[in-house]
Design an enzyme around this catalytic site. Structure first.
Site, short mmCIF file in Angstrom:
data_model
loop_
_atom_site.label_atom_id
_atom_site.label_comp_id
_atom_site.label_asym_id
_atom_site.label_seq_id
_atom_site.Cartn_x
_atom_site.Cartn_y
_atom_site.Cartn_z
N ASP A 32 -67.14 34.23 -12.29
CA ASP A 32 -65.88 33.49 -12.40
C ASP A 32 -65.54 32.92 -11.03
OD1 ASP A 32 -63.67 32.36 -13.48
OD2 ASP A 32 -62.64 34.22 -13.95
N GLY A 40 -60.19 31.93 -10.50
CA GLY A 40 -59.02 31.39 -11.20
C GLY A 40 -58.17 32.46 -11.86
N PHE A 41 -58.80 33.52 -12.37
CA PHE A 41 -58.02 34.59 -12.99
C PHE A 41 -57.12 35.27 -11.96
CE2 PHE A 41 -57.39 39.06 -14.17
CZ PHE A 41 -56.80 38.91 -15.43
N ASP A 73 -60.00 26.96 -11.44
CA ASP A 73 -58.90 26.51 -12.29
C ASP A 73 -57.66 27.34 -12.02
OD1 ASP A 73 -59.81 28.87 -13.42
OD2 ASP A 73 -59.34 28.24 -15.46
N GLN A 120 -58.07 23.97 -20.43
CA GLN A 120 -56.76 24.61 -20.36
C GLN A 120 -55.79 23.85 -21.29
OE1 GLN A 120 -56.04 27.43 -19.09
NE2 GLN A 120 -57.67 27.83 -17.59
N CYS A 153 -75.67 58.79 -28.12
CA CYS A 153 -75.66 59.22 -29.52
C CYS A 153 -76.92 60.01 -29.89
CB CYS A 153 -75.50 58.00 -30.44
SG CYS A 153 -73.88 57.20 -30.30
#
Length: 286
Positions: free
Chosen positions: A3, A6-7, A57, A100, A220
């Protein structure tokens, strides 16, 4: 795939200053300032050796008023052009644009048109899974993927839970990312065909059965629910390791089953079976 930062522009809103040029973050540790722009984001991702790079962004957390969403989207489109210019020609590497526009169909369409005009190797749908809820997210996904080029990957950022993933694929999404398999594993949560299982619960303390008898992951195959419960309650590192291993295995199987169902033209049957298995709930207590 990396990424762009932007986050963090959204999640660290209280520690940043936003301008046309980019974002300046203030360190929560020592107060030092760190600048991030579209050009710097492209440079960092290049230095990381990313195969798939995201353009820089900005998006507001939802809910937000339309004016704020509109201004943010248009800033992101200007940054998308700068990201494209800074990325340059890099054979063997891909740059994705990020759509966006909040939940607004016309703003999403404007964003998609701008990104398509710039030209990217793939297209992400950003600004969802940021507080709007599943119903609103699916409502947006009913139209947003169709606004993007069909001959390029369509990537939903930050999703998510298994039922979010199945619903997104049904609506035309090809790719997703989320920290949930590992974050859930670290906190004693396992994802199975029959829903989510909390290994902290005392009901598992004396259960010799595997977490999921149909699963072939090491957790498992080799360990009981009682053991997983014990190491989770004891705070042993192996608890998070085994549950993360299981969760990643489950997610990979889920994606593989969807690919097979799509190839066979049987996605609707797969979806019905997926929801029926989850509705059945976890196995009965011993």
């Amino acid at each position: 795939l990396t990424d762009s930062g932007g986050f963090q522009v959204m999640s660290l809103a209280g520690l940043r200053k936003l301008t046309e040029d980019g974002v300046t973050f203030k360190s929560h540790i020592d107060g030092s300032k760190h600048a991030l722009s579209p050009e710097r984001s492209m440079e960092i991702q290049r230095l990381l050796g990313s195969d798939i790079v995201m353009c820089f962004d900005e998006c507001p957390a939802l809910p937000a008023d339309r004016k704020r969403i509109e201004e943010s989207m248009r800033l992101s489109m200007r940054w998308a052009q700068r990201s494209r210019d800074a990325f340059g020609d890099r054979p063997g590497h891909m740059l994705f644009g990020i759509q966006q526009g909040g939940l607004e169909q016309d703003l999403r369409a404007e964003s998609a048109e701008a990104l398509t005009a710039i030209g990217f190797d793939g297209y992400a749908i950003g600004g969802l899974a940021v507080g709007e809820g599943q119903e609103a997210m699916f409502g947006c996904l009913d139209f947003a993927p169709d606004q993007l080029p069909e001959d390029r990957p369509r990537y939903l950022m930050g999703v998510g839970k298994p039922d979010d993933i199945v619903g997104a694929v049904k609506r035309g999404i090809d790719m997703m990312d989320c920290v949930l398999p590992s974050r859930s594993g670290r906190t004693g949560q396992a994802w199975t065909r029959r829903g989510q299982v909390n290994l902290k619960n005392a009901r598992h303390a004396d259960d010799p059965r595997p977490l999921d008898e149909d699963c072939t992951c090491p957790a498992c195959r080799n360990y009981s629910r009682a053991y997983l419960h014990h190491v989770q309650r004891a705070g042993e590192m192996i608890a998070g390791m085994l549950l993360t291993w299981h969760n990643l295995h489950y997610y990979q199987e889920l994606m593989g089953e969807m690919r097979d169902a799509i190839a066979a033209g049987a996605f609707d049957a797969f979806e019905a079976r997926f929801h029926a298995d989850r509705a059945a709930g976890d196995i009965d207590r011993l």
